[in-house]
Design a protein around this motif. Sequence first.
Motif, mmCIF file in Angstrom:
data_model
loop_
_atom_site.group_PDB
_atom_site.id
_atom_site.type_symbol
_atom_site.label_atom_id
_atom_site.label_comp_id
_atom_site.label_asym_id
_atom_site.label_seq_id
_atom_site.Cartn_x
_atom_site.Cartn_y
_atom_site.Cartn_z
ATOM 1 N N ASN A 58 67.971 53.977 27.658
ATOM 2 C CA ASN A 58 68.314 52.604 28.017
ATOM 3 C C ASN A 58 69.194 52.631 29.269
ATOM 4 O O ASN A 58 70.250 53.262 29.277
ATOM 5 N N PRO A 59 68.797 51.977 30.349
ATOM 6 C CA PRO A 59 69.572 52.033 31.600
ATOM 7 C C PRO A 59 70.974 51.455 31.469
ATOM 8 O O PRO A 59 71.834 51.730 32.310
ATOM 9 N N LYS B 96 63.030 44.104 38.468
ATOM 10 C CA LYS B 96 64.294 43.737 37.831
ATOM 11 C C LYS B 96 64.068 43.234 36.407
ATOM 12 O O LYS B 96 64.873 43.492 35.507
ATOM 13 N N PHE B 97 62.961 42.533 36.212
ATOM 14 C CA PHE B 97 62.663 42.078 34.853
ATOM 15 C C PHE B 97 62.347 43.268 33.951
ATOM 16 O O PHE B 97 62.718 43.276 32.771
ATOM 17 N N LYS B 98 61.668 44.277 34.505
ATOM 18 C CA LYS B 98 61.401 45.483 33.722
ATOM 19 C C LYS B 98 62.708 46.138 33.291
ATOM 20 O O LYS B 98 62.838 46.616 32.160
ATOM 21 N N PHE B 99 63.675 46.156 34.215
ATOM 22 C CA PHE B 99 64.990 46.709 33.892
ATOM 23 C C PHE B 99 65.631 45.903 32.760
ATOM 24 O O PHE B 99 66.150 46.460 31.786
ATOM 25 N N PHE B 100 65.609 44.583 32.890
ATOM 26 C CA PHE B 100 66.169 43.708 31.855
ATOM 27 C C PHE B 100 65.425 43.890 30.531
ATOM 28 O O PHE B 100 66.033 43.954 29.456
ATOM 29 N N PHE B 101 64.112 43.998 30.618
ATOM 30 C CA PHE B 101 63.269 44.125 29.423
ATOM 31 C C PHE B 101 63.614 45.395 28.653
ATOM 32 O O PHE B 101 63.653 45.404 27.418
ATOM 33 N N GLN C 247 61.760 46.037 25.385
ATOM 34 C CA GLN C 247 60.678 46.988 25.625
ATOM 35 C C GLN C 247 60.416 47.818 24.370
ATOM 36 O O GLN C 247 59.266 48.049 23.984
ATOM 37 N N GLN C 248 61.506 48.247 23.732
ATOM 38 C CA GLN C 248 61.368 49.035 22.510
ATOM 39 C C GLN C 248 60.707 48.218 21.405
ATOM 40 O O GLN C 248 59.823 48.707 20.692
ATOM 41 N N VAL C 249 61.127 46.957 21.279
ATOM 42 C CA VAL C 249 60.526 46.080 20.272
ATOM 43 C C VAL C 249 59.049 45.850 20.574
ATOM 44 O O VAL C 249 58.197 45.875 19.674
ATOM 45 N N ASN C 250 58.746 45.646 21.868
ATOM 46 C CA ASN C 250 57.356 45.428 22.264
ATOM 47 C C ASN C 250 56.498 46.654 21.963
ATOM 48 O O ASN C 250 55.361 46.529 21.481
ATOM 49 N N ASP C 251 57.047 47.839 22.233
ATOM 50 C CA ASP C 251 56.310 49.072 21.932
ATOM 51 C C ASP C 251 56.080 49.218 20.427
ATOM 52 O O ASP C 251 55.001 49.636 19.988
#
Length: 281
Positions: free
Chosen positions: A145-146, A167-172, A178-182
């Motif tokens: 997680n960044p 930037k949205f990818k960073f926020f996601f 992102q983890q939830v989506n995966d």
Amino acid sequence: MAAGTISRIRLENFMCHSSLHIELGEHVNFVTGQNGSGKSAILTALCVAFGSRAKNTQRAASLKDFIKTGCSYASIVVDINNHGEDAFKPEVYGNVIILERRITESSSSTVLKDQHACAGTGRKVAHRKDDLIEIIEHFNIDVENPCVIMSQDKSREFLHSGNDRDKFKFFFKATLLQQVNDMLGSIREKLTSADAIVEELENSIGPVLKDLDDIQRKIKNMEHIEEIAQEIDNLKKKLAWAWVYDVVKKIEGQADKLEKLKERIPACQERIDRNTVSAVL
């Protein structure tokens, strides 16, 4: 220090460090040094220790690339505080969890030790990847997680990117979406696979259900046949007793006749005797 915080890092033959020992304070810690002195290597070591893949660190293609040139192995040892309300299995690990990651040219291993390992008397408590994941999830340590660990490359990428999509990818990713989506994607794939298996089982079980219905029908017919056989057996018994009853009745009738005949014997005998006397005279 609160449970889940890192109190000490030891590196051996890792990237540019031959031997590095860092004691961390309870609050904010600053690591300073000239360019190329190995500051980023410390963050990379933490990522590797907590299970990150080499490619995800953006510093190497494989784990063996982290071994210092001319050496045969690299070692990362991280001390994690484990006392207080949020401690992880304190009855097993004690107040400190020792996480040791060892890398060689051909393999890598992770070992979890109890607090006595610092004094050289500690025992190996666990070595499976699942054990490490359990600790990571308990303390919520997500090194990818960044917002937890931001490397120089990720910082540069974020600061210099004018692309809203990036930037949205960073926020996601930073907000764990992102983890939830995966996870949802993985669940969706498993559900699709499960639906296919269920459909296949339903198709294959059709003939079996038909055979089962036939067998149940035959069983019912057999039960009906058994009932008929039982009824026949009962009728045979009744018929046999009916014959016995008729024979008994006939015997009783003949017995009555016999008794009557017996009663007539004296009179007949008397007549015979009289006739005999008359004939003699």
